[in-house]
Design an enzyme around this catalytic site. Sequence first.
Site, PDB file in Angstrom:
ATOM      1  N   HIS A   1      -9.063  -5.734 -14.063  1.00 25.60           N
ATOM      2  CA  HIS A   1      -9.386  -4.645 -13.163  1.00 25.60           C
ATOM      3  C   HIS A   1     -10.279  -5.129 -12.026  1.00 25.60           C
ATOM      4  O   HIS A   1     -10.918  -6.188 -12.115  1.00 25.60           O
ATOM      5  CB  HIS A   1     -10.082  -3.525 -13.929  1.00 25.60           C
ATOM      6  CG  HIS A   1      -9.178  -2.790 -14.872  1.00 25.60           C
ATOM      7  ND1 HIS A   1      -9.606  -1.723 -15.636  1.00 25.60           N
ATOM      8  CD2 HIS A   1      -7.864  -2.958 -15.178  1.00 25.60           C
ATOM      9  CE1 HIS A   1      -8.600  -1.274 -16.373  1.00 25.60           C
ATOM     10  NE2 HIS A   1      -7.542  -2.007 -16.112  1.00 25.60           N
TER      11      HIS A   1
ATOM     12  N   GLU B   1     -13.170  -4.166 -10.897  1.00 26.59           N
ATOM     13  CA  GLU B   1     -14.596  -4.350 -11.162  1.00 26.59           C
ATOM     14  C   GLU B   1     -14.867  -5.714 -11.790  1.00 26.59           C
ATOM     15  O   GLU B   1     -15.843  -6.384 -11.444  1.00 26.59           O
ATOM     16  CB  GLU B   1     -15.113  -3.241 -12.093  1.00 26.59           C
ATOM     17  CG  GLU B   1     -14.996  -1.839 -11.503  1.00 26.59           C
ATOM     18  CD  GLU B   1     -13.716  -1.133 -11.892  1.00 26.59           C
ATOM     19  OE1 GLU B   1     -13.761   0.097 -12.062  1.00 26.59           O
ATOM     20  OE2 GLU B   1     -12.660  -1.814 -12.014  1.00 26.59           O
TER      21      GLU B   1
ATOM     22  N   CYS C   1     -13.033   2.638 -15.633  1.00 22.66           N
ATOM     23  CA  CYS C   1     -12.403   3.087 -16.876  1.00 22.66           C
ATOM     24  C   CYS C   1     -13.425   3.164 -18.006  1.00 22.66           C
ATOM     25  O   CYS C   1     -14.432   2.463 -18.023  1.00 22.66           O
ATOM     26  CB  CYS C   1     -11.235   2.181 -17.246  1.00 22.66           C
ATOM     27  SG  CYS C   1     -11.690   0.475 -17.651  1.00 22.66           S
TER      28      CYS C   1
ATOM     29  N   CYS D   1     -14.550  -0.914 -18.058  1.00 19.89           N
ATOM     30  CA  CYS D   1     -15.225  -1.439 -16.869  1.00 19.89           C
ATOM     31  C   CYS D   1     -16.578  -0.771 -16.653  1.00 19.89           C
ATOM     32  O   CYS D   1     -17.497  -1.389 -16.103  1.00 19.89           O
ATOM     33  CB  CYS D   1     -14.343  -1.252 -15.639  1.00 19.89           C
ATOM     34  SG  CYS D   1     -12.924  -2.355 -15.615  1.00 19.89           S
TER      35      CYS D   1
ATOM     36  N   ALA E   1      25.639   5.847  10.386  1.00 15.72           N
ATOM     37  CA  ALA E   1      26.841   5.001  10.404  1.00 15.72           C
ATOM     38  C   ALA E   1      27.849   5.611  11.363  1.00 15.72           C
ATOM     39  O   ALA E   1      27.797   6.806  11.681  1.00 15.72           O
ATOM     40  CB  ALA E   1      27.454   4.887   9.006  1.00 15.72           C
TER      41      ALA E   1
ATOM     42  N   SER F   1      27.405   0.349   9.686  1.00 19.72           N
ATOM     43  CA  SER F   1      25.987   0.707   9.786  1.00 19.72           C
ATOM     44  C   SER F   1      25.075  -0.496  10.013  1.00 19.72           C
ATOM     45  O   SER F   1      23.861  -0.318  10.173  1.00 19.72           O
ATOM     46  CB  SER F   1      25.540   1.416   8.500  1.00 19.72           C
ATOM     47  OG  SER F   1      25.700   0.568   7.368  1.00 19.72           O
TER      48      SER F   1
ATOM     49  N   THR G   1      25.604   4.599  -2.168  1.00 20.87           N
ATOM     50  CA  THR G   1      25.094   3.517  -1.329  1.00 20.87           C
ATOM     51  C   THR G   1      25.305   2.166  -2.000  1.00 20.87           C
ATOM     52  O   THR G   1      25.651   1.173  -1.344  1.00 20.87           O
ATOM     53  CB  THR G   1      23.597   3.735  -1.049  1.00 20.87           C
ATOM     54  OG1 THR G   1      23.454   4.926  -0.264  1.00 20.87           O
ATOM     55  CG2 THR G   1      22.995   2.565  -0.288  1.00 20.87           C
TER      56      THR G   1
ATOM     57  N   GLY H   1      21.187   6.645   0.854  1.00 19.94           N
ATOM     58  CA  GLY H   1      22.267   7.578   0.972  1.00 19.94           C
ATOM     59  C   GLY H   1      21.882   8.952   1.463  1.00 19.94           C
ATOM     60  O   GLY H   1      20.838   9.500   1.110  1.00 19.94           O
TER      61      GLY H   1
ATOM     62  N   LEU I   1      21.729  11.476  -1.644  1.00 17.65           N
ATOM     63  CA  LEU I   1      20.513  11.381  -2.446  1.00 17.65           C
ATOM     64  C   LEU I   1      19.303  11.843  -1.646  1.00 17.65           C
ATOM     65  O   LEU I   1      18.438  12.557  -2.175  1.00 17.65           O
ATOM     66  CB  LEU I   1      20.311   9.939  -2.921  1.00 17.65           C
ATOM     67  CG  LEU I   1      19.039   9.660  -3.719  1.00 17.65           C
ATOM     68  CD1 LEU I   1      18.932  10.567  -4.933  1.00 17.65           C
ATOM     69  CD2 LEU I   1      18.978   8.183  -4.131  1.00 17.65           C
TER      70      LEU I   1
END
Length: 364
Positions: free
Chosen positions: A53, A55, A77, A86, A164, A170, A198, A299, A302
């Site tokens: 970590h 720290e 943490c 930490c 495209a 594209s 895609t 895409g 999506l």
Amino acid sequence: MSREADEIHMAHALRLAARGLGTTWPNPSVGCVLVRDGRILGRGWTQPGGRPHAERVALAAAGDATGATAYVTLEPCAHHGKTSPCAEALVAAGVARVVTALTDPDPRVAGRGHAILRTAGIAVTEGILADEARRVTAGFLKRVTQGLPLVTLKLATTLDGRIATATGESRWITGPDARRMVHAMRMMHDAVMVGSGTAAADDPDLTVRDMGSPHQPVRIVLDSRLAHSPDSRLGRSAKDHPVWLVHGPDAPGPARTAWEATGARLIEAPPAADGRTDPEAALRALAGRGLTRIFCEGGAGLAARLIRQGLADDLAVFHAGTLIGAEGTAALGPLGLAALADAPRFTLRETRQIGADTLSLWSA
């Protein structure tokens, strides 16, 4: 220490935290700066894989941190894992004060780190540059509090919003500088994601290239039927860099076997009503496996589904100074809007010129 000095050192810690983005999942990328009498003794950020970590890196660099102030972008943490907390390491090092930006929402911490420090007699100041820290830590925060990763949706379009020509050409709408920037953005995410359409149309590689020796993000395809070929560029490179495929319960057995043979990881998620992969179910499955930041490059369909379902946190839109016309492919599929008032709205954060193109960054 003045508020101004606290903010200067915390800004330094946040810049360090940003260096680890994309490499530390499932842990957050944290920055730490140790200061005594106005001099920086040590600094660090979360290392690849999530440990050590920040720290501990900073304490090791400092050697002697007695009486120092520790600036940490996220509450230290408080739980025992592979190492002791930490917060306890800072107590043992003899720091006099700890300044944090955010409380860690992880139930294993959630204020306990601050409590350990205060019980030991260490002065604690919270909330310094909290808004800026939320931006850097957004992926981790969202996974812990909502069970979802942060999603950045990348679009590269013409001025009239086309990705495209009518024939599907594209490459390349944007110029080399913009494409290099995309590789830099991939580096700052845990994973790069595309849809099956895609993947089939472009046979992408989705790796980071021409950026030295970077970490490689996980490459993800949402492919309900595992229709994408295992002999694709992704399949052929799955043993070199991770490939995950999110599929539905009806994905054929032979396709599963073939993809598993490539070294790819298969993740089953409940489908949407139309039988396709449900983006939210897929993202929850990915968050459950530790991913915090996903860069979506794939895409019009999506992209539209992510926006319709409110799953796109950020937009990175590259515009090229060219026009294709209405016969070209639109950057977004249908959103099903009946009224302008229903249109999703994003807030502009920044605009940059990238070579001959422009990049605009937006937040939901």
